[in-house]
Structures are given as C-alpha cells and as structure tokens.
Design a protein around this motif. Structure first.
Motif, mmCIF file in Angstrom:
data_model
loop_
_atom_site.group_PDB
_atom_site.id
_atom_site.type_symbol
_atom_site.label_atom_id
_atom_site.label_comp_id
_atom_site.label_asym_id
_atom_site.label_seq_id
_atom_site.Cartn_x
_atom_site.Cartn_y
_atom_site.Cartn_z
ATOM 1 N N TYR A 333 0.852 -1.304 -0.081
ATOM 2 C CA TYR A 333 0.133 0.025 -0.032
ATOM 3 C C TYR A 333 0.800 1.230 0.042
ATOM 4 C CZ TYR A 333 -3.012 3.667 2.088
ATOM 5 O OH TYR A 333 -3.681 4.861 2.306
ATOM 6 N N LEU A 334 1.960 1.200 0.847
ATOM 7 C CA LEU A 334 2.773 2.469 0.867
ATOM 8 C C LEU A 334 3.583 2.682 -0.441
ATOM 9 C CD1 LEU A 334 4.192 1.929 4.696
ATOM 10 C CD2 LEU A 334 2.108 3.502 3.800
ATOM 11 N N ALA A 335 3.929 1.399 -0.906
ATOM 12 C CA ALA A 335 4.800 1.536 -1.999
ATOM 13 C C ALA A 335 4.077 2.338 -3.266
ATOM 14 C CB ALA A 335 5.208 0.092 -2.553
ATOM 15 N N ILE A 336 2.556 1.940 -3.387
ATOM 16 C CA ILE A 336 2.066 2.532 -4.610
ATOM 17 C C ILE A 336 1.715 4.144 -4.371
ATOM 18 C CG2 ILE A 336 -0.280 1.888 -3.747
ATOM 19 C CD1 ILE A 336 0.910 2.111 -7.291
ATOM 20 N N LYS A 337 1.596 4.124 -3.108
ATOM 21 C CA LYS A 337 1.161 5.704 -2.541
ATOM 22 C C LYS A 337 2.553 6.517 -3.093
ATOM 23 C CE LYS A 337 -2.957 5.168 -1.338
ATOM 24 N NZ LYS A 337 -3.940 5.734 -1.996
ATOM 25 N N LYS A 338 3.732 6.013 -2.584
ATOM 26 C CA LYS A 338 4.967 6.761 -2.648
ATOM 27 C C LYS A 338 5.097 6.983 -4.283
ATOM 28 C CE LYS A 338 7.446 4.842 1.369
ATOM 29 N NZ LYS A 338 8.426 3.953 1.726
ATOM 30 N N ALA A 339 4.867 5.865 -4.989
ATOM 31 C CA ALA A 339 4.985 5.741 -6.674
ATOM 32 C C ALA A 339 3.929 6.922 -7.059
ATOM 33 C CB ALA A 339 4.743 4.387 -7.177
ATOM 34 N N ASN A 340 2.848 6.961 -6.568
ATOM 35 C CA ASN A 340 1.817 7.779 -7.096
ATOM 36 C C ASN A 340 2.354 9.329 -7.019
ATOM 37 O OD1 ASN A 340 0.100 5.960 -7.884
ATOM 38 N ND2 ASN A 340 -1.265 6.135 -6.049
ATOM 39 N N GLU A 341 2.967 9.577 -5.723
ATOM 40 C CA GLU A 341 3.513 10.898 -5.400
ATOM 41 C C GLU A 341 4.778 11.076 -6.341
ATOM 42 O OE1 GLU A 341 2.428 13.456 -3.453
ATOM 43 O OE2 GLU A 341 0.699 11.872 -3.088
ATOM 44 N N LEU A 342 5.483 9.994 -6.596
ATOM 45 C CA LEU A 342 6.739 10.340 -7.306
ATOM 46 C C LEU A 342 6.394 10.552 -8.767
ATOM 47 C CD1 LEU A 342 9.940 9.885 -7.327
ATOM 48 C CD2 LEU A 342 9.507 7.732 -7.906
ATOM 49 N N VAL A 343 5.231 10.117 -9.232
ATOM 50 C CA VAL A 343 4.920 10.284 -10.671
ATOM 51 C C VAL A 343 4.248 11.645 -10.920
ATOM 52 C CG1 VAL A 343 3.056 9.852 -12.304
ATOM 53 C CG2 VAL A 343 4.325 7.994 -11.279
ATOM 54 N N LYS A 344 3.607 12.109 -9.668
ATOM 55 C CA LYS A 344 2.990 13.638 -9.773
ATOM 56 C C LYS A 344 4.235 14.582 -9.730
ATOM 57 C CE LYS A 344 -1.317 12.666 -7.261
ATOM 58 N NZ LYS A 344 -2.028 12.968 -5.917
ATOM 59 N N SER A 345 5.270 14.368 -9.128
ATOM 60 C CA SER A 345 6.194 15.252 -8.838
ATOM 61 C C SER A 345 7.231 15.095 -9.872
ATOM 62 C CB SER A 345 7.063 14.978 -7.379
ATOM 63 O OG SER A 345 7.648 13.856 -7.393
ATOM 64 N N THR A 346 7.351 13.934 -10.722
ATOM 65 C CA THR A 346 8.383 14.141 -11.682
ATOM 66 C C THR A 346 7.761 14.081 -13.060
ATOM 67 O OG1 THR A 346 8.369 11.459 -11.567
ATOM 68 C CG2 THR A 346 9.978 12.896 -10.143
ATOM 69 N N GLY A 347 6.444 13.902 -13.171
ATOM 70 C CA GLY A 347 6.100 13.897 -14.617
ATOM 71 C C GLY A 347 6.241 12.604 -15.271
ATOM 72 N N ASP A 348 6.047 12.788 -16.758
ATOM 73 C CA ASP A 348 6.042 11.443 -17.734
ATOM 74 C C ASP A 348 7.561 11.339 -18.042
ATOM 75 O OD1 ASP A 348 3.658 11.182 -17.631
ATOM 76 O OD2 ASP A 348 2.948 12.628 -19.173
ATOM 77 N N LEU A 349 8.395 10.605 -17.234
ATOM 78 C CA LEU A 349 9.915 10.166 -17.437
ATOM 79 C C LEU A 349 9.936 9.301 -18.667
ATOM 80 C CD1 LEU A 349 11.277 10.418 -13.815
ATOM 81 C CD2 LEU A 349 11.129 12.189 -15.471
ATOM 82 N N SER A 350 10.744 9.443 -19.300
ATOM 83 C CA SER A 350 11.111 8.591 -20.437
ATOM 84 C C SER A 350 11.439 7.290 -20.181
ATOM 85 C CB SER A 350 12.220 9.047 -21.454
ATOM 86 O OG SER A 350 11.839 10.308 -22.046
ATOM 87 N N VAL A 351 10.946 6.229 -20.767
ATOM 88 C CA VAL A 351 11.500 4.761 -20.542
ATOM 89 C C VAL A 351 12.792 4.528 -21.055
ATOM 90 C CG1 VAL A 351 10.948 2.185 -20.906
ATOM 91 C CG2 VAL A 351 8.792 3.946 -20.837
ATOM 92 N N PRO A 352 13.801 3.999 -20.226
ATOM 93 C CA PRO A 352 15.110 3.679 -20.887
ATOM 94 C C PRO A 352 14.798 2.793 -21.944
ATOM 95 C CG PRO A 352 15.045 3.331 -18.403
ATOM 96 C CD PRO A 352 13.689 3.411 -18.812
ATOM 97 N N LEU A 353 16.143 3.229 -23.042
ATOM 98 C CA LEU A 353 16.063 2.626 -24.434
ATOM 99 C C LEU A 353 16.048 1.080 -24.139
ATOM 100 C CD1 LEU A 353 18.004 4.999 -26.462
ATOM 101 C CD2 LEU A 353 15.767 4.276 -26.947
#
Length: 424
Positions: A333-353
């Motif tokens: 539960y905490l992992a997905i919440k942290k991931a959600n916050e990270l996505v909000k703060s960093t935006g759409d980062l590129s997938v490594p090639l």
C-alpha cells in the motif's frame, strides 16, 4: 433546544458553487464542472465520493443554475415504476434533471430502465454513490455518464464549516459558543460535513444555552455516547461500524471483528459491501505478509455473492477471523502511494531505451531494446540492470516489513539490489 427546526446541516446547505466548501478540482475557477455549468451543457453524470462531501448539494446547485426541473429518487426506496413515471413526465413536459441518491443500490433492471431516456437526452441523470461505480453501475449506463470523483474535505475546510455555522446560522449566532477543541467533533464525523454540522448542533443543544458554551473533546465524547444510535445501513452509523470492523481486523482482534460483523448483518447490510471491504483490507493491511489472505478474501466475495444470507454470514465470519489473525503489512500500500507521489512530482519520464519494446526494424535501429539483459540467461535468473528512468534511479518505493514472509523478500532484495537501492 431547537425544537422542530430543520437540522443544522440542512439549514447551512450551500445554494451556489461559491458557498460550497472543497472540490476545487471540479468547481474551482477552472474546474471542469464549473465550466460545464457555465456553458449550460450539463451531461448525465455520477458523483463518486465519501459521505458528506457535497454530492447532493452540487446536484441541487446544477438544477438551479441551469433552471431545469429537479426530481429526486432514493435508490433505497424507489423502483422501476418510479423511474418510468419520471421519464414519462419528462417526455411530456420537457427535460428533467433526475438525481438518484445511492445509485449503486439500483439493481440491473432498475438501471436498465434509465438507459433509453439518458441516451436520448429525455432526462439528465445525476447519480450519487459512495461505492466504486465501475463495480456497482452496469457498463451500459456507465458509458453514458461522466464520472466525477469527489474528494474528502481537508481539516481546515471542516473547521471552516464549523465557524461558518456559528457565524451565519440564525439560531447559533444568537448563542455564545467557543470551540476549544476540534478533534472529537471531526473524528466522530469521519470527515462527513453533514454529520459534522449535525453533531455540532447536538452538542450545543445538549448544553445550557443561557451560559457561554465551551466545546471540548471530553464534552463531545460524553454527549455523543449518550445519544449513540442503533446501526442503520442507510444512515450515518453505517460508516462508523464498517470503520470499527476494518480497524478491528487491522488491529488483529478477531473477537471485535466478529462482533461488528454481527452488527452489520443484523442491520441488513449488503453482503457484497462487507465482502468487498474484506477484499480491500486483505491487500492493503496484510499484503505480502500473507498473500493467501487475498485468495481467501476473493473466494469469500465470490461465495457470498452466490449464496447470500443467511449462510453467507458463516463465510464472512471465517474470512474476518482469518484476516484478523494474519500477520500484517501495508508495505505494498505504501509503495504504490509513494509511486503515485513520485509520478506527480516528476511527470512523464522517458522509458530507458534498453527496456523499450522494439517490434519493428526502425525501432531496433534507433536503439530500442539495445543492451537489455534477459534475466533467465543468467545464473539464478537475475542480472543487475537499470529499470527506472535515470532521473529517479535508486528511488526505493517498496520496503519489506518485519514479518516472516517479507523477511524472505528483504533477504533476496539485499542480495540483488543492495548496490542500487537502500536495502539493509
């Protein structure tokens, strides 16, 4: 005493979007719902959110703003006949906004009765639900409605409601009232604005209005306990008792869990509502400390859906006891919440090639997939490589907790990833 006056929450019900507290993402200056109302283009919609956050109020405001006839039905008491009568009235006399409270309680045939009228624009449907509409509203009706998610009110917003009531309500502003402590009022109301205001009135009504009224946590608790109501699946205690049930299981007390379960069953609570809460808890509060909990909860939901009451209570009891006695972990539960916050703060980062999909020659020539290491080609089916965007490399989101199963996870993660992530 306030006699036969309307409840405080009803007296304070906002009549415009400007008066409404919260939901700025919908009704703020650039909120999608505000813009839709301003343009007079109101689609059929479903409001999904916790109790007391403004679902009914917004529906009333919409009807007033667009100057359309407004009809209310409660899914608890209304049937197909009631729905058809409204549709016939709209067909004869012009478009009607039909508000259906607790629309998740409508069965398939009741929901199907709305389809044609919604699709043809005979009625504008506004449904309100505390349940996920993806589960409780059939797909045909859901596809014809815009779903708006309403958020819980913030602490400052709830406090503001209390002060606003003391300042503006005709009855309360004549009294001398000071709120010294807020915690009991807010905790007992569970973030429900309607319940909060009515609790405030109950507390004031129980005190000597000829003297200065000082509201404290102890005073609120004492008055609330004296007036504790019986369980009512259509009322406020519905949310209090499901909360007690979940917290008892989370707290590993099977005795309390079964007691609160019995209270809900005696009150006629929907068997699927209870089973769904157990399913969520199995993942949120137990997770990988005991992965079998999710299997048990899933099977419980399927079983009680098929057999219903009275036999379903045995299955619910078995599941509640099993979950209460299981080891607990909210790491996932905490992992997905942290991931959600990270996505909000960093935006759409590129997938490594090197981990991108490369289905075409052009993509391969452009470097897609180049350098990717296939884990099964290496000893132990593992090889260290980067899977996150470089901007957040090394960001640890999942942290195994202290239980036997996740202790095994931690040991493996240390062996694999101690150089890249902070696993110890």
């Amino acid at each position: 005493m306030f006699g036969d006056e309307k409840p405080l929450a009803e007296r304070m019900r906002p009549s415009s979007l400007e008066e409404l507290v919260g939901q700025s993402h919908l009704i703020g200056e650039k909120g999608v719902l505000r813009l839709s109302i301003a343009q007079g283009k109101v689609p059929s919609m479903i409001f999904w959110g916790p109790p007391g956050v403004g679902k009914t109020t917004i529906a009333n405001i919409i009807a007033n703003q667009v100057k359309a006839p407004f009809q209310t039905l409660s899914a608890i008491s209304a049937g197909v006949k009631d729905v058809r009568e409204v549709i016939q009235r709209a067909s004869r006399g012009g478009k009607i906004i039909l508000f259906i409270d607790e629309i998740h309680r409508f069965n398939k045939s009741q929901q199907d009765a709305l389809l044609g009228a919604v699709e043809k624009g005979v009625i504008t449907l506004i449904g309100a639900t505390t349940e996920n509409p993806s589960f409780e509203v059939n797909s045909a009706l859901l596809s014809r409605c815009q779903v708006y998610t309403l958020k819980s009110l913030e602490l400052d917003e709830l406090k503001g409601l209390l002060h606003n009531a003391l300042k503006k309500d005709e009855k309360l502003k004549k009294l001398s009232v000071e709120i010294k402590e807020y915690e009991a009022l807010i905790n007992l109301s569970g973030g429900d604005a309607r319940k909060l205001l009515n609790l405030l009135e109950l507390v004031i009504d129980s005190m000597d209005s000829t003297k200065k009224i000082s509201i404290t946590n102890d005073g609120v608790w004492e008055i609330a306990q004296q007036r504790m109501a019986m369980y009512d699946k259509g009322g406020e205690q519905h949310y209090d008792i499901i909360s007690a049930f979940i917290k008892s299981i989370r707290g590993s007390d099977p005795n309390a869990a079964v007691y609160w379960l019995s209270r809900m069953i005696a009150g006629g609570e929907d068997v699927k509502f209870i089973a769904r809460r157990l399913l969520i808890l199995a993942s949120e509060d137990i997770g990988n400390a005991n992965p079998t909990a999710l299997v048990i909860a899933t099977n419980t939901f399927q079983a009680v859906t098929m057999i219903g009451y009275p036999e379903g209570e045995i299955v619910l009891s078995q599941c509640a006891v099993y979950l209460a006695c299981s080891p607990k972990s909210n790491a996932s539960y905490l992992a997905i919440k942290k991931a959600n916050e990270l996505v909000k703060s960093t935006g759409d980062l590129s997938v490594p090639l090197h981990i991108r999909n490369a289905p075409t020659k052009l993509m391969k020539d452009s470097g897609y997939g180049k350098g990717y290491k296939y884990a099964h080609d290496f000893p132990g089916n593992f090889v260290e490589q980067e899977f996150l965007p470089k901007e957040i490399s090394g960001e640890k989101l999942y942290d195994p907790q202290n239980n036997p199963r996740e202790a095994e996870f931690r040991k493996r993660l240390i062996a694999y990833w101690s150089k890249r992530y902070d696993y110890k």
